[in-house]
Design an enzyme around this catalytic site. Structure first.
Site, PDB file in Angstrom:
ATOM      1  N   CYS A  48      44.105  28.820  46.907  1.00 11.68           N
ATOM      2  CA  CYS A  48      44.054  29.661  45.703  1.00 11.68           C
ATOM      3  C   CYS A  48      45.504  30.088  45.512  1.00 11.68           C
ATOM      4  O   CYS A  48      46.258  30.273  46.301  1.00 11.68           O
ATOM      5  CB  CYS A  48      42.900  30.876  45.753  1.00 11.68           C
ATOM      6  SG  CYS A  48      43.188  32.191  44.502  1.00 11.68           S
ATOM      7  N   HIS A  49      45.694  30.545  44.188  1.00  9.13           N
ATOM      8  CA  HIS A  49      47.211  30.776  43.814  1.00  9.13           C
ATOM      9  C   HIS A  49      47.763  32.050  44.457  1.00  9.13           C
ATOM     10  O   HIS A  49      48.607  32.214  44.742  1.00  9.13           O
ATOM     11  CB  HIS A  49      47.212  30.569  42.256  1.00  9.13           C
ATOM     12  CG  HIS A  49      48.705  30.834  41.681  1.00  9.13           C
ATOM     13  ND1 HIS A  49      49.394  31.786  41.546  1.00  9.13           N
ATOM     14  CD2 HIS A  49      49.624  29.432  41.364  1.00  9.13           C
ATOM     15  CE1 HIS A  49      50.678  31.528  41.279  1.00  9.13           C
ATOM     16  NE2 HIS A  49      50.850  30.258  41.211  1.00  9.13           N
ATOM     17  N   THR A  50      46.852  32.647  44.910  1.00 11.39           N
ATOM     18  CA  THR A  50      46.921  34.121  45.406  1.00 11.39           C
ATOM     19  C   THR A  50      47.730  33.977  46.645  1.00 11.39           C
ATOM     20  O   THR A  50      48.232  34.659  47.106  1.00 11.39           O
ATOM     21  CB  THR A  50      45.654  35.038  45.583  1.00 11.39           C
ATOM     22  OG1 THR A  50      44.975  35.216  44.345  1.00 11.39           O
ATOM     23  CG2 THR A  50      46.012  36.192  46.210  1.00 11.39           C
ATOM     24  N   HIS A  70      41.872  32.673  51.915  1.00  8.67           N
ATOM     25  CA  HIS A  70      40.929  33.618  51.779  1.00  8.67           C
ATOM     26  C   HIS A  70      39.659  33.132  50.798  1.00  8.67           C
ATOM     27  O   HIS A  70      38.491  33.989  50.702  1.00  8.67           O
ATOM     28  CB  HIS A  70      41.450  34.956  50.987  1.00  8.67           C
ATOM     29  CG  HIS A  70      42.052  34.281  49.468  1.00  8.67           C
ATOM     30  ND1 HIS A  70      42.896  33.711  49.107  1.00  8.67           N
ATOM     31  CD2 HIS A  70      41.176  34.617  48.410  1.00  8.67           C
ATOM     32  CE1 HIS A  70      43.185  33.693  48.101  1.00  8.67           C
ATOM     33  NE2 HIS A  70      42.025  34.172  47.410  1.00  8.67           N
ATOM     34  N   GLU A  71      39.596  32.003  50.825  1.00  7.19           N
ATOM     35  CA  GLU A  71      38.542  31.122  50.112  1.00  7.19           C
ATOM     36  C   GLU A  71      38.037  30.116  50.818  1.00  7.19           C
ATOM     37  O   GLU A  71      38.681  29.101  50.978  1.00  7.19           O
ATOM     38  CB  GLU A  71      39.285  30.648  48.560  1.00  7.19           C
ATOM     39  CG  GLU A  71      38.296  30.037  47.516  1.00  7.19           C
ATOM     40  CD  GLU A  71      38.795  29.503  46.223  1.00  7.19           C
ATOM     41  OE1 GLU A  71      38.995  30.110  45.352  1.00  7.19           O
ATOM     42  OE2 GLU A  71      39.280  28.165  46.235  1.00  7.19           O
ATOM     43  N   CYS A 100      30.267  47.858  51.465  1.00  6.23           N
ATOM     44  CA  CYS A 100      29.843  48.465  52.475  1.00  6.23           C
ATOM     45  C   CYS A 100      28.421  48.769  52.363  1.00  6.23           C
ATOM     46  O   CYS A 100      27.714  49.179  53.295  1.00  6.23           O
ATOM     47  CB  CYS A 100      30.796  49.706  52.969  1.00  6.23           C
ATOM     48  SG  CYS A 100      30.503  50.994  51.816  1.00  6.23           S
ATOM     49  N   CYS A 103      29.286  53.506  50.039  1.00 12.95           N
ATOM     50  CA  CYS A 103      29.969  54.359  49.268  1.00 12.95           C
ATOM     51  C   CYS A 103      29.497  54.559  47.830  1.00 12.95           C
ATOM     52  O   CYS A 103      28.667  53.840  47.417  1.00 12.95           O
ATOM     53  CB  CYS A 103      31.484  53.882  49.229  1.00 12.95           C
ATOM     54  SG  CYS A 103      31.836  52.273  48.219  1.00 12.95           S
ATOM     55  N   CYS A 106      29.888  51.200  45.786  1.00 14.18           N
ATOM     56  CA  CYS A 106      28.664  50.182  46.240  1.00 14.18           C
ATOM     57  C   CYS A 106      27.262  50.622  45.590  1.00 14.18           C
ATOM     58  O   CYS A 106      26.371  49.799  45.158  1.00 14.18           O
ATOM     59  CB  CYS A 106      28.590  50.002  47.917  1.00 14.18           C
ATOM     60  SG  CYS A 106      30.198  49.135  48.325  1.00 14.18           S
ATOM     61  N   CYS A 114      34.495  48.647  46.523  1.00 18.70           N
ATOM     62  CA  CYS A 114      33.906  49.170  47.743  1.00 18.70           C
ATOM     63  C   CYS A 114      35.361  50.141  48.199  1.00 18.70           C
ATOM     64  O   CYS A 114      36.238  49.968  48.234  1.00 18.70           O
ATOM     65  CB  CYS A 114      33.681  48.494  48.592  1.00 18.70           C
ATOM     66  SG  CYS A 114      33.386  49.083  50.479  1.00 18.70           S
ATOM     67  N   ARG A 118      37.531  47.464  49.843  1.00 17.80           N
ATOM     68  CA  ARG A 118      38.231  46.884  48.512  1.00 17.80           C
ATOM     69  C   ARG A 118      39.537  46.053  49.158  1.00 17.80           C
ATOM     70  O   ARG A 118      40.121  46.488  50.152  1.00 17.80           O
ATOM     71  CB  ARG A 118      38.386  47.769  47.339  1.00 17.80           C
ATOM     72  CG  ARG A 118      39.723  48.711  47.830  1.00 17.80           C
ATOM     73  CD  ARG A 118      39.884  49.667  46.683  1.00 17.80           C
ATOM     74  NE  ARG A 118      38.827  50.658  46.176  1.00 17.80           N
ATOM     75  CZ  ARG A 118      38.769  51.218  45.003  1.00 17.80           C
ATOM     76  NH1 ARG A 118      39.971  51.375  44.393  1.00 17.80           N
ATOM     77  NH2 ARG A 118      37.618  51.924  44.793  1.00 17.80           N
ATOM     78  N   CYS A 178      36.124  32.876  45.801  1.00 20.00           N
ATOM     79  CA  CYS A 178      37.242  33.640  45.250  1.00 20.00           C
ATOM     80  C   CYS A 178      37.322  33.102  43.707  1.00 20.00           C
ATOM     81  O   CYS A 178      36.797  33.732  42.792  1.00 20.00           O
ATOM     82  CB  CYS A 178      38.756  33.424  45.837  1.00 20.00           C
ATOM     83  SG  CYS A 178      39.929  34.193  44.919  1.00 20.00           S
ATOM     84  N   ARG A 376      41.571  22.806  42.557  1.00 19.75           N
ATOM     85  CA  ARG A 376      41.525  23.245  43.855  1.00 19.75           C
ATOM     86  C   ARG A 376      41.432  21.998  44.847  1.00 19.75           C
ATOM     87  O   ARG A 376      40.935  21.157  44.796  1.00 19.75           O
ATOM     88  CB  ARG A 376      39.704  23.798  43.977  1.00 19.75           C
ATOM     89  CG  ARG A 376      40.028  25.186  43.450  1.00 19.75           C
ATOM     90  CD  ARG A 376      40.584  26.242  44.281  1.00 19.75           C
ATOM     91  NE  ARG A 376      40.683  27.550  43.972  1.00 19.75           N
ATOM     92  CZ  ARG A 376      41.361  28.204  43.418  1.00 19.75           C
ATOM     93  NH1 ARG A 376      42.451  27.576  42.944  1.00 19.75           N
ATOM     94  NH2 ARG A 376      41.274  29.481  43.066  1.00 19.75           N
TER      95      ARG A 376
END
Length: 384
Positions: A48-50, A70-71, A100, A103, A106, A114, A118, A178, A376
């Site tokens: 991902c670009h992140t 993360h993806e 979670c 909270c 959520c 969250c 988060r 993602c 991707r």
């Protein structure tokens, strides 16, 4: 129970030792999951670009050495104390922003932010004890977004794990965790364009095209793609984009161009690049309210020091500016349903995946994204 449960696992991971340098595939030790944690065997991770953004560390806090990614999609290897919603062998997607379920956010019907789980881009350790689960010869290696999926095994908080239908092909489902949901959800969950409306999408990467796909599925009559790369328009047609604007082709602000094209402005505008000037342009391209609601939805991640500036009269004319994170989807409650829609052929994932590489070729995935090639790239973590 897994034969490796409760033991340190030694496996390969792609280490980012410093900003902008090629990743190095090395052996790491992955500690067992602690309370409310899950250890996953990652089978596929997509870039991902992140990942690029924090690897380059431009405009964000640098944190190295780190395992990015993360993806992804994988299988639960073992679980820590207190984990009840998943077990060893379950097919799952790790999600960088968790749920979670306890909270105020959520329990809210409108927020997915969250309080506990988060996104935190600066935290490179686990919440439970403030330590990393990755080491190389005793040296801690930082986590990334609580997921670190560029490793054959990783440890995540149980609230960041979405259990999915085992019939879903993981090499396709991985992009749900993602980019796809970020763009699709920005349109269908937040902007909510009415049937027959005109939608502008700023930035035609994978997230932007997912936003365009959401506009198409919502019945938008005109979907105008805005990007600096003219090569993207042909690809964008496959995602419902009907018209294309390159700001470089005009000697006036792009928001003025869009106003002239649409008789005053678009009904919905979705900004997916994170460029602050693009965010302003996207907001100002929406018409002042005539009939119904008009809004701009911001998705892209700007630099932390950027400032949004516009004439306040733009708000008084009843324009609406909305931000969204991960398309307003919740990790455990919503993501399994998105995968079900894919299995029911209500959503297409295949057309977002343009390249596939093996784990040792992960730096090639970075090169493809940096060169603007494809959407991707899925990295196959085993069998190479």
């Amino acid at each position: 129970m897994s034969s490796t449960a409760g033991r340190v696992i030694r496996c390969k991971a792609a280490i980012a030792w410093e900003a902008g340098k090629p990743l190095s595939i090395e052996e790491v030790e992955v500690a067992p999951p602690q309370a409310m944690e899950v250890r996953l065997k990652i089978l596929y991770t997509s870039l991902c670009h992140t990942d690029i953004y924090f690897w380059e560390a431009k405009g964000q806090t640098p944190l190295f050495p780190r395992i990015l990614g993360h993806e992804a999609a994988g299988i639960v290897e073992s679980v820590g104390e207190g984990v009840t919603e998943v077990k060893a062998g379950d097919h799952v997607l790790p999600i960088f922003t968790g749920e979670c379920k306890e909270c105020v956010h959520c329990k809210s019907e409108v927020s997915n932010m969250c309080e506990l789980l988060r996104i935190n881009t600066d935290r490179g350790v686990m919440i439970h004890d403030g330590k990393s689960r990755f080491t190389i010869k005793g040296q801690p290696i930082y986590h990334f977004l609580g997921t670190s999926t560029s490793s054959e095994y990783t440890v995540v908080h149980s609230g960041c794990v979405a259990k999915i239908n085992p019939l879903a092909p993981l090499e396709k489902a991985c992009i749900v965790s993602c980019g796809f949901c970020t763009g699709m959800g920005a349109t269908v969950n937040v902007a909510k364009p009415p049937k027959g409306s005109t939608v502008a999408v700023f930035g035609l990467g994978a997230v932007g095209l997912a936003a365009a796909e959401g506009a198409r599925l919502s019945g938008a009559s005109r979907i105008i793609g805005v990007d600096l790369n003219p090569r993207k328009f042909e690809v964008a047609k496959n995602f419902g984009v009907t018209e294309f604007v390159n700001p470089r082709d005009h000697d006036k602000p792009v928001q003025q161009v869009l106003a002239e094209m649409t008789g005053g402005g678009v009904d919905r505008s979705i900004e997916c690049s994170g460029n602050i000037n693009s965010i302003v342009s996207a907001f100002e391209s929406v018409h002042d309210v005539r009939l119904g609601c008009c809004s701009d939805c911001g998705v892209g991640i700007p630099n932390k020091d950027d400032v949004f500036k516009t004439n306040p009269m733009n708000f008084l004319c009843e324009r609406t500016l909305k931000g969204t994170f991960f398309g307003n989807y919740r990790a455990r409650s919503d993501i399994p349903n998105v995968v079900e829609k894919y299995l029911n052929k209500e959503l297409e994932l295949e057309k977002f995946i343009t390249h596939s590489v093996t784990f040792p070729e992960i730096n090639k995935a970075f090169e493809l994204m940096l060169n603007g090639e494809g959407l991707r790239t899925v990295v196959r973590m085993e069998g190479y």
